[in-house]
Design a protein around this motif. Structure first.
Motif, PDB file in Angstrom:
ATOM      1  N   ILE A  14       0.830  -1.206   0.000  1.00  0.00           N
ATOM      2  CA  ILE A  14       0.000   0.000   0.000  1.00  0.00           C
ATOM      3  C   ILE A  14       0.860   1.248   0.000  1.00  0.00           C
ATOM      4  O   ILE A  14       0.602   2.201  -0.743  1.00  0.00           O
ATOM      5  CB  ILE A  14      -0.948  -0.008   1.211  1.00  0.00           C
ATOM      6  CG1 ILE A  14      -2.004  -1.109   1.041  1.00  0.00           C
ATOM      7  CG2 ILE A  14      -1.631   1.350   1.375  1.00  0.00           C
ATOM      8  CD1 ILE A  14      -2.858  -1.324   2.276  1.00  0.00           C
ATOM      9  N   ARG A  15       1.916   1.264   0.821  1.00  0.00           N
ATOM     10  CA  ARG A  15       2.733   2.474   0.943  1.00  0.00           C
ATOM     11  C   ARG A  15       3.490   2.783  -0.348  1.00  0.00           C
ATOM     12  O   ARG A  15       3.779   3.952  -0.631  1.00  0.00           O
ATOM     13  CB  ARG A  15       3.718   2.335   2.110  1.00  0.00           C
ATOM     14  CG  ARG A  15       3.096   2.210   3.472  1.00  0.00           C
ATOM     15  CD  ARG A  15       2.301   3.421   3.892  1.00  0.00           C
ATOM     16  NE  ARG A  15       3.080   4.502   4.412  1.00  0.00           N
ATOM     17  CZ  ARG A  15       2.567   5.539   5.083  1.00  0.00           C
ATOM     18  NH1 ARG A  15       1.263   5.599   5.308  1.00  0.00           N
ATOM     19  NH2 ARG A  15       3.339   6.506   5.507  1.00  0.00           N
ATOM     20  N   PHE A  16       3.821   1.768  -1.132  1.00  0.00           N
ATOM     21  CA  PHE A  16       4.482   2.035  -2.408  1.00  0.00           C
ATOM     22  C   PHE A  16       3.557   2.855  -3.305  1.00  0.00           C
ATOM     23  O   PHE A  16       3.960   3.884  -3.868  1.00  0.00           O
ATOM     24  CB  PHE A  16       4.864   0.728  -3.106  1.00  0.00           C
ATOM     25  CG  PHE A  16       5.394   0.931  -4.504  1.00  0.00           C
ATOM     26  CD1 PHE A  16       6.701   1.370  -4.704  1.00  0.00           C
ATOM     27  CD2 PHE A  16       4.579   0.710  -5.608  1.00  0.00           C
ATOM     28  CE1 PHE A  16       7.187   1.581  -6.000  1.00  0.00           C
ATOM     29  CE2 PHE A  16       5.061   0.915  -6.899  1.00  0.00           C
ATOM     30  CZ  PHE A  16       6.363   1.347  -7.090  1.00  0.00           C
ATOM     31  N   PHE A  17       2.313   2.427  -3.440  1.00  0.00           N
ATOM     32  CA  PHE A  17       1.365   3.141  -4.294  1.00  0.00           C
ATOM     33  C   PHE A  17       0.946   4.471  -3.662  1.00  0.00           C
ATOM     34  O   PHE A  17       0.629   5.436  -4.376  1.00  0.00           O
ATOM     35  CB  PHE A  17       0.148   2.257  -4.584  1.00  0.00           C
ATOM     36  CG  PHE A  17       0.468   1.087  -5.468  1.00  0.00           C
ATOM     37  CD1 PHE A  17       0.674   1.266  -6.825  1.00  0.00           C
ATOM     38  CD2 PHE A  17       0.592  -0.191  -4.934  1.00  0.00           C
ATOM     39  CE1 PHE A  17       0.988   0.196  -7.652  1.00  0.00           C
ATOM     40  CE2 PHE A  17       0.908  -1.267  -5.745  1.00  0.00           C
ATOM     41  CZ  PHE A  17       1.114  -1.079  -7.107  1.00  0.00           C
ATOM     42  N   LEU A  18       0.973   4.525  -2.335  1.00  0.00           N
ATOM     43  CA  LEU A  18       0.708   5.788  -1.654  1.00  0.00           C
ATOM     44  C   LEU A  18       1.782   6.805  -2.010  1.00  0.00           C
ATOM     45  O   LEU A  18       1.500   7.983  -2.258  1.00  0.00           O
ATOM     46  CB  LEU A  18       0.659   5.568  -0.139  1.00  0.00           C
ATOM     47  CG  LEU A  18       0.148   6.730   0.713  1.00  0.00           C
ATOM     48  CD1 LEU A  18      -1.328   6.979   0.447  1.00  0.00           C
ATOM     49  CD2 LEU A  18       0.362   6.438   2.191  1.00  0.00           C
ATOM     50  N   GLY A  19       3.047   6.358  -2.054  1.00  0.00           N
ATOM     51  CA  GLY A  19       4.142   7.243  -2.442  1.00  0.00           C
ATOM     52  C   GLY A  19       3.976   7.751  -3.864  1.00  0.00           C
ATOM     53  O   GLY A  19       4.208   8.938  -4.151  1.00  0.00           O
ATOM     54  N   LEU A  20       3.556   6.871  -4.771  1.00  0.00           N
ATOM     55  CA  LEU A  20       3.308   7.281  -6.155  1.00  0.00           C
ATOM     56  C   LEU A  20       2.241   8.373  -6.222  1.00  0.00           C
ATOM     57  O   LEU A  20       2.394   9.373  -6.938  1.00  0.00           O
ATOM     58  CB  LEU A  20       2.848   6.077  -6.981  1.00  0.00           C
ATOM     59  CG  LEU A  20       3.899   5.065  -7.433  1.00  0.00           C
ATOM     60  CD1 LEU A  20       3.218   3.893  -8.126  1.00  0.00           C
ATOM     61  CD2 LEU A  20       4.911   5.705  -8.373  1.00  0.00           C
ATOM     62  N   ALA A  21       1.148   8.187  -5.486  1.00  0.00           N
ATOM     63  CA  ALA A  21       0.042   9.148  -5.530  1.00  0.00           C
ATOM     64  C   ALA A  21       0.424  10.477  -4.884  1.00  0.00           C
ATOM     65  O   ALA A  21       0.096  11.556  -5.409  1.00  0.00           O
ATOM     66  CB  ALA A  21      -1.185   8.557  -4.838  1.00  0.00           C
ATOM     67  N   GLU A  22       1.132  10.422  -3.754  1.00  0.00           N
ATOM     68  CA  GLU A  22       1.485  11.651  -3.042  1.00  0.00           C
ATOM     69  C   GLU A  22       2.592  12.434  -3.740  1.00  0.00           C
ATOM     70  O   GLU A  22       2.834  13.599  -3.412  1.00  0.00           O
ATOM     71  CB  GLU A  22       1.883  11.325  -1.598  1.00  0.00           C
ATOM     72  CG  GLU A  22       0.721  10.850  -0.744  1.00  0.00           C
ATOM     73  CD  GLU A  22       1.055  10.806   0.734  1.00  0.00           C
ATOM     74  OE1 GLU A  22       2.148  11.257   1.111  1.00  0.00           O
ATOM     75  OE2 GLU A  22       0.212  10.323   1.513  1.00  0.00           O
ATOM     76  N   ALA A  23       3.259  11.809  -4.705  1.00  0.00           N
ATOM     77  CA  ALA A  23       4.315  12.501  -5.445  1.00  0.00           C
ATOM     78  C   ALA A  23       3.783  13.706  -6.213  1.00  0.00           C
ATOM     79  O   ALA A  23       4.547  14.591  -6.613  1.00  0.00           O
ATOM     80  CB  ALA A  23       5.003  11.525  -6.405  1.00  0.00           C
ATOM     81  N   SER A  24       2.481  13.759  -6.433  1.00  0.00           N
ATOM     82  CA  SER A  24       1.890  14.830  -7.238  1.00  0.00           C
ATOM     83  C   SER A  24       1.823  16.159  -6.503  1.00  0.00           C
ATOM     84  O   SER A  24       1.807  17.222  -7.142  1.00  0.00           O
ATOM     85  CB  SER A  24       0.477  14.427  -7.661  1.00  0.00           C
ATOM     86  OG  SER A  24      -0.355  14.229  -6.516  1.00  0.00           O
ATOM     87  N   THR A  25       1.798  16.149  -5.185  1.00  0.00           N
ATOM     88  CA  THR A  25       1.439  17.355  -4.431  1.00  0.00           C
ATOM     89  C   THR A  25       2.525  18.421  -4.421  1.00  0.00           C
ATOM     90  O   THR A  25       2.293  19.560  -4.842  1.00  0.00           O
ATOM     91  CB  THR A  25       1.082  16.984  -2.979  1.00  0.00           C
ATOM     92  OG1 THR A  25       0.030  16.035  -2.987  1.00  0.00           O
ATOM     93  CG2 THR A  25       0.638  18.220  -2.209  1.00  0.00           C
ATOM     94  N   PHE A  26       3.717  18.093  -3.931  1.00  0.00           N
ATOM     95  CA  PHE A  26       4.741  19.115  -3.698  1.00  0.00           C
ATOM     96  C   PHE A  26       5.252  19.732  -4.996  1.00  0.00           C
ATOM     97  O   PHE A  26       5.117  20.938  -5.233  1.00  0.00           O
ATOM     98  CB  PHE A  26       5.902  18.516  -2.898  1.00  0.00           C
ATOM     99  CG  PHE A  26       7.009  19.499  -2.619  1.00  0.00           C
ATOM    100  CD1 PHE A  26       6.883  20.414  -1.584  1.00  0.00           C
ATOM    101  CD2 PHE A  26       8.163  19.513  -3.384  1.00  0.00           C
ATOM    102  CE1 PHE A  26       7.891  21.332  -1.327  1.00  0.00           C
ATOM    103  CE2 PHE A  26       9.178  20.420  -3.138  1.00  0.00           C
ATOM    104  CZ  PHE A  26       9.040  21.337  -2.104  1.00  0.00           C
ATOM    105  N   ALA A  27       5.850  18.913  -5.860  1.00  0.00           N
ATOM    106  CA  ALA A  27       6.396  19.438  -7.112  1.00  0.00           C
ATOM    107  C   ALA A  27       5.293  19.989  -8.003  1.00  0.00           C
ATOM    108  O   ALA A  27       5.485  21.010  -8.685  1.00  0.00           O
ATOM    109  CB  ALA A  27       7.178  18.340  -7.835  1.00  0.00           C
ATOM    110  N   GLY A  28       4.134  19.342  -8.008  1.00  0.00           N
ATOM    111  CA  GLY A  28       3.021  19.803  -8.828  1.00  0.00           C
ATOM    112  C   GLY A  28       2.546  21.191  -8.433  1.00  0.00           C
ATOM    113  O   GLY A  28       2.250  22.033  -9.291  1.00  0.00           O
ATOM    114  N   THR A  29       2.491  21.451  -7.136  1.00  0.00           N
ATOM    115  CA  THR A  29       2.069  22.772  -6.673  1.00  0.00           C
ATOM    116  C   THR A  29       3.066  23.839  -7.087  1.00  0.00           C
ATOM    117  O   THR A  29       2.681  24.936  -7.520  1.00  0.00           O
ATOM    118  CB  THR A  29       1.887  22.777  -5.146  1.00  0.00           C
ATOM    119  OG1 THR A  29       0.841  21.868  -4.799  1.00  0.00           O
ATOM    120  CG2 THR A  29       1.537  24.164  -4.641  1.00  0.00           C
ATOM    121  N   HIS A  30       4.358  23.552  -6.961  1.00  0.00           N
ATOM    122  CA  HIS A  30       5.358  24.543  -7.364  1.00  0.00           C
ATOM    123  C   HIS A  30       5.275  24.828  -8.861  1.00  0.00           C
ATOM    124  O   HIS A  30       5.484  25.973  -9.302  1.00  0.00           O
ATOM    125  CB  HIS A  30       6.764  24.076  -6.981  1.00  0.00           C
ATOM    126  CG  HIS A  30       7.083  24.304  -5.537  1.00  0.00           C
ATOM    127  ND1 HIS A  30       7.221  25.580  -5.001  1.00  0.00           N
ATOM    128  CD2 HIS A  30       7.281  23.443  -4.508  1.00  0.00           C
ATOM    129  CE1 HIS A  30       7.497  25.491  -3.711  1.00  0.00           C
ATOM    130  NE2 HIS A  30       7.528  24.209  -3.379  1.00  0.00           N
TER     131      HIS A  30
END
Length: 461
Positions: free
Chosen positions: A113-129
């Protein structure tokens, strides 16, 4: 021209509210979801799922691997898909995965679960910048990047209190352990955020269909930034060849790798580990939990101060590189030289929290430097910065800040000094490149179209 200024003020007020409210709340709960594993682990999950050996550390590593892999694809997706669809979809995905964690019965299930959670959460920080760089000018971007970054630090500060409250109030309800309710509640919270983004997030200036922006405001949003900012190169071999042969990728990725490791001095909870392992002084549980919160508090103040200051002085983000070079060198040297003085050590660790300022300002610097580059290249460089930093972080903390090195962390102190000096030197190199690139852009710059023409374009859309 006063009417233009008034309209720009109204435009800024609108995009500030809808972009920052969504992105900051998302980032806050993003950090909450990341930290809930530790809180669950110490609140009964370890015993209930029969953890063994270093399985907990492996789970964190698996998350980091997913997070690293997801950086570039997520930011590229934002150049193909409307952000108002992509961001909420990723939020719903990591919210659902968080809730599913409540049903696991083994550490191996959490790893998957945490592997796919990492994939999904990757969108937030860099995407916002990437989004912030699409909307704000050089004199506006730093402050907004700082507010966004501060929301993550706030999640670090208050997340533990929130999660402790959830655990203590719901433990045993419906026959579920408190740590399972922790994952359920954390996941449920994200759903309203996703709906909010789906309905009201404004995308980018050239693609926005936000109902609260008039046609003239949309045209003004486009005219405020270089037209190249909206261009999107074709994703092929030529694209990557050009990307990796320009200084932008190498300059900013290495800059953030070095800066991120000065930040890891504070993000690895060294003050708490110092207190826990102190050879002569005993600290209570309350002190162990409360005293270290001063570090991210200093980080929030420093982030907002430097982000605002660099806006006021015309986007001179490089100033933060020199400030961190001095701060990192002096604080680590103080701890090495005055380790027997708790007041000096505490003061140095708190001061070191000021290096968090580099996060907002360096990503703003990259956005500033690449304003005349096409947006797809800018999105990849921003994502690569975060990817490179996390790739190094995966082993850096083990090598220099392992818990068994407490309370002195002698190796880590020297690493901090080395990184701080390297950051000052690399900042100078990037500054020289940006100055040269700015001069080249001025020689080849095509005048922006008259505002009236842009307004007609906005009306036709």
């Amino acid at each position: 021209m006063c009417w233009i200024k008034d309209e720009e003020t109204r435009l800024l007020a609108k995009i500030d509210f809808f972009i920052l409210s969504f992105c900051c709340v998302t980032y806050f709960f993003n950090y909450l979801d990341r930290s809930n594993l530790t809180n669950a682990y110490v609140s009964g999950m370890e015993e209930e799922l029969a953890f063994e050996g270093n399985q907990f550390n492996v789970i964190n590593t698996v998350f980091t691997v997913g997070y690293i892999i997801g950086q570039v694809p997520s930011n590229l997706a934002l150049t193909y898909l409307p952000p108002r669809f992509f961001f909420p979809a990723m939020i719903l995905l990591w919210g659902s995965l968080t809730m599913v964690t409540a049903a696991v019965h083994s550490p191996q299930g959490i790893m998957a679960i945490r592997f796919f959670l990492g994939l999904a959460e990757a969108s937030t920080f860099a995407g916002t910048h990437y989004i912030l760089g699409s909307w704000y000018t050089e004199r506006e971007l730093g402050k907004r990047s700082g507010i966004f970054t501060a929301s993550g630090l706030a999640g670090t500060m208050f997340g533990g209190f929130i999660q402790t409250g959830i655990h203590s109030s719901l433990h045993g309800t419906a026959g579920l352990s408190g740590w399972r309710w922790l994952f359920i509640i954390d996941g449920l919270i994200t759903f309203p955020i996703a709906i909010y983004g789906l309905l009201l997030f404004p995308d980018t200036p050239t693609t926005t269909r936000a109902p609260y922006l008039s046609a003239s405001e949309r045209a003004l949003a486009v005219s405020r930034l270089p037209m190249a900012n909206a261009e999107r190169a074709r994703l092929d071999r030529t694209f990557f060849k050009q990307l990796f042969t320009t200084w932008y990728w190498w300059g900013f990725v290495i800059l953030w790798v070095i800066a991120g490791e000065t930040e890891s001095f504070s993000s690895n909870s060294l003050l708490a580990l110092y207190m826990k392992a102190h050879p002569t002084k005993h600290y209570s549980v309350t002190q162990l939990n409360n005293y270290p919160t001063g570090v991210p508090a200093v980080g929030i103040v420093s982030t907002l101060f430097w982000a605002t200051l660099t806006d006021l002085v015309g986007g001179k983000r490089y100033l933060v590189g020199y400030f961190i070079g001095i701060t990192g060198t002096v604080t680590a040297a103080l701890i090495l030289a005055r380790f027997d003085s708790p007041s000096v050590v505490f003061g140095a660790y708190y001061w070191a929290g000021a290096v968090y300022a580099c996060q907002a300002t360096f990503f703003a610097w990259c956005n500033d430097a690449m304003r005349t580059q096409d947006s797809r290249k800018r999105s990849v460089v921003i994502a690569s910065m975060n990817m490179g930093n996390n790739a190094v972080n995966a082993w850096w903390s083990i090598l220099f800040y392992s818990a068994d090195m407490a309370p002195r962390f002698t190796r880590g102190m020297w690493a901090m000094i080395g990184c701080s000096l390297a950051l000052a030197l690399w900042t100078t190199a990037v500054l020289a490149k940006t100055v040269r690139a700015d001069k080249a852009d001025l020689r080849t710059q095509v005048p922006d179209p008259p505002l009236g023409v842009v307004r007609e374009i906005g009306k036709s859309n």
